[in-house]
Design an enzyme around this catalytic site. Structure first.
Site, PDB file in Angstrom:
ATOM      1  CG  ASP A 133      12.685   1.005  31.323  1.00 41.45           C
ATOM      2  OD1 ASP A 133      13.796   0.512  31.576  1.00 41.45           O
ATOM      3  OD2 ASP A 133      12.089   0.817  30.241  1.00 41.45           O
ATOM      4  CD  GLU A 193      17.493   2.721  31.402  1.00 45.31           C
ATOM      5  OE1 GLU A 193      18.281   1.894  30.938  1.00 45.31           O
ATOM      6  OE2 GLU A 193      16.313   2.809  30.995  1.00 45.31           O
TER       7      GLU A 193
HETATM    8  C1  GLC Z   1      15.761  -0.138  29.848  1.00 44.84           C
HETATM    9  C2  GLC Z   1      15.896  -1.405  30.647  1.00 44.84           C
HETATM   10  C3  GLC Z   1      16.164  -2.530  29.705  1.00 44.84           C
HETATM   11  C4  GLC Z   1      15.006  -2.641  28.739  1.00 44.84           C
HETATM   12  C5  GLC Z   1      14.755  -1.322  28.029  1.00 44.84           C
HETATM   13  C6  GLC Z   1      13.421  -1.311  27.360  1.00 44.84           C
HETATM   14  O1  GLC Z   1      16.955   0.209  29.228  1.00 44.84           O
HETATM   15  O2  GLC Z   1      16.875  -1.265  31.627  1.00 44.84           O
HETATM   16  O3  GLC Z   1      16.361  -3.743  30.377  1.00 44.84           O
HETATM   17  O4  GLC Z   1      15.260  -3.644  27.790  1.00 44.84           O
HETATM   18  O5  GLC Z   1      14.738  -0.255  28.925  1.00 44.84           O
HETATM   19  O6  GLC Z   1      12.395  -1.274  28.327  1.00 44.84           O
END
Ligand code: GLC
Ligand code: CA
Length: 524
Positions: free
Chosen positions: A205, A268
């Site tokens: 993440d 991500e």
């Molecule tokens: C990432 C996740 C999202 C979350 C954010 C904070 O972007 O995909 O759902 O709110 O991180 O953890």
């Protein structure tokens, strides 16, 4: 460098399936999907033919951000199951030929995590430096202009210790301080803990976010107002995207490589800059896979998609594997976003993603063309996005398994945590019975892809791209795609017809591509 090149690892050319656990299958009639629910549906995934599942956060959490606010990194959220259930899931998945990826949240913890509770207890507490604390700016007020996703200052004043702490997300999600070596040590142990339990890797993440500027400099103004341009007119140049973060992935890659096969790190990587994206692969010594957000946010048009593919492949290091995905729990579903719920367009999007060289990540429901669902304000669950059309809840609604009340997600008498919506005809059971359904088509694509691309990244050659058409060669196949509502006459490609996204092989005498149709031919 050559000896660093990956040797056909399992994830190359694979199809990963992203499960938002709370919305996939409820096993105990409380209206929330859970791990036992996932176990009960593994046969479906085996039938569909995917290689691995990525589970949205499964660790204990107060759920300010539905699991993305972790309060214990080595546990399982009681509403989703137990550690035993997780072990059972990993084992059952292996039995079904499926690998399991978990979601790891290293950028921040819940403010209810014991580390943060200790950190906020006193300035000289053992965990104080686990977080980003700062004094007010010289004139008073927050230390920098950094904003959270709601447009508020990313700095929260803590009365108890008289300093601000940083939250690049909600105030309940305190940013970790990656300048602190003890944070590295903790995460090294967390990785090992889960790798030893048999997971195949992690989706990471906010992978671009870990380090913050040491001087906490103000973010510069951004002229890009798109989703990748920053927040409320400011580019996150200092609050995220720092070069030091790459060292973390080199550390983690070394841990991942202790296993055979190596554990997978899928980031991500929220950036619109292809050079920055490619940097996450390092010299085959950082992440093995990095999400491609320019593709996610591309317009659904031939020139836009063809352009993103060309740019991606031009920037990635030799031998690196791109990732194609178009839906997730933050941006919503491509069936609606790209395709306006038009089945021909959805099939074309599936065909394109599965014929491009690289790894595909499907979001649960993509395979049946599940659309976003309207979630009334009084059923709102996500606090980070506003209620209404921009709500992230719309893309997180329960899986449509069958035509019963609550779509087979939970029993008929229970109120699901998010509404199922009104989607007559678009359920798994119905589409499984129909050999021409989107689900059957998607399953054929996956099987074909495994046979064609399994374990390797096919080469890509752009043949042509125009305002409303795109054709390319990937490995041994040629793809012709019509991105318009008109039939397009075309020259028949050399080779053998393999499949059409809808309809049949065009007649040789009157060759043409039907509206929003994709055709695949084998060139040799
Ligand atoms: C990432 C996740 C999202 C979350 C954010 C904070 O972007 O995909 O759902 O709110 O991180 O953890
Ligand atoms: Ca449940």
């Amino acid at each position: 460098m050559a000896e660093n090149l990956p040797r056909e690892p399992w994830w190359q050319g694979a199809v990963l399936y992203h499960i938002y656990v709370r919305s996939w299958q409820d096993s105990n009639d409380d209206g929330y999907g859970d791990l036992r629910g996932v176990i009960s549906r593994l046969d479906y995934l085996r039938w569909l033919g995917v290689d691995a599942i990525w589970l949205s956060p499964t660790m204990p959490s107060p759920d300010a951000d539905w699991g993305y606010d972790v309060s214990d990194y080595t546990g399982v959220h009681p509403e989703l199951g137990t550690l035993d259930d997780m072990d059972a899931l990993i084992e059952a998945a292996a039995g079904a030929g499926l690998r399991v990826l978990l979601d790891l949240v290293p950028n921040h913890t819940s403010s209810a995590h014991p580390w943060f509770i200790d950190a906020a207890s006193a300035r000289d507490s053992a965990h104080r430096d686990f977080y980003v604390w700062a004094d007010p700016a010289p004139g008073g007020g927050p230390p920098s202009n950094w904003l959270d996703p709601t447009g508020q200052s990313a700095w929260q004043w803590d009365d108890g210790t008289g300093q601000y702490y940083l939250h690049n997300y909600l105030p309940e999600q305190a940013d970790l301080n990656w300048w602190e070596p003890a944070v590295h040590a903790e995460f090294g142990q967390i990785l090992t803990f889960w790798f030893e339990r048999g997971i195949a890797g992690f989706r990471i993440d906010v992978a671009h976010g870990l380090y913050k500027d040491a001087l906490l400099r103000d973010n510069p103004v951004s002229l890009d107002h798109g989703p990748l341009g920053g927040r409320f007119g400011f580019s996150p140049a200092y609050s995220a995207n720092r070069p030091e973060t790459h060292a973390v992935y080199r550390e983690w890659r070394r841990i991942a490589e202790r296993y055979a096969p190596p554990k997978l790190l899928l980031g991500e990587t929220w950036t619109g800059d292809f050079s920055e994206l490619s940097r996450f692969y390092g010299d085959h010594d950082e992440l093995q896979l990095a999400f491609n957000f320019p593709f996610v946010f591309s317009e659904f048009s031939a020139p836009a998609l063809a352009g993103v593919v060309t740019q991606t492949l031009a920037h990635l290091p030799a031998g690196a594997c791109p990732v194609w995905t178009a839906s997730n729990h933050d941006v919503g579903r491509f069936a609606t976003r790209w395709c306006g719920d038009d089945e021909r367009k959805i099939r074309l999007a599936l065909l394109v993603m599965t014929t491009l060289p690289g790894t595909v990540v499907l979001y649960y429901g993509d395979e049946i063309g599940m659309p976003d669902v309207d979630v009334p304000a009084d059923a709102r669950r996500d606090l980070m996005s506003p209620a209404g059309p921009a709500s992230r809840d719309r893309g997180r609604t329960p899986m449509r398994w069958d035509a019963t009340e609550n779509a087979g997600f939970t029993s008929a008498t229970v109120r699901p945590w998010l509404p199922v919506g009104d989607m007559a005809g678009s359920d798994v059971a119905d589409q499984m019975r129909d050999p021409d359904s989107m689900l059957s088509f998607c399953r054929r694509l996956i099987a074909w892809r495994r046979a064609e691309f399994g374990g390797r990244v096919a080469g890509y050659e752009l043949l042509s791209s125009a305002a409303d058409s795109w054709s390319y060669r990937a490995g041994e196949v040629t793809v012709l795609a019509n991105f318009s509502g008109q039939r397009r006459p075309a020259a028949p490609p050399a080779g053998r017809f393999l499949l059409a996204s809808w309809g049949t092989e065009p007649p040789a005498g009157d060759f043409g591509i039907e509206p929003w149709q994709g055709l695949v031919y084998r060139t040799s």
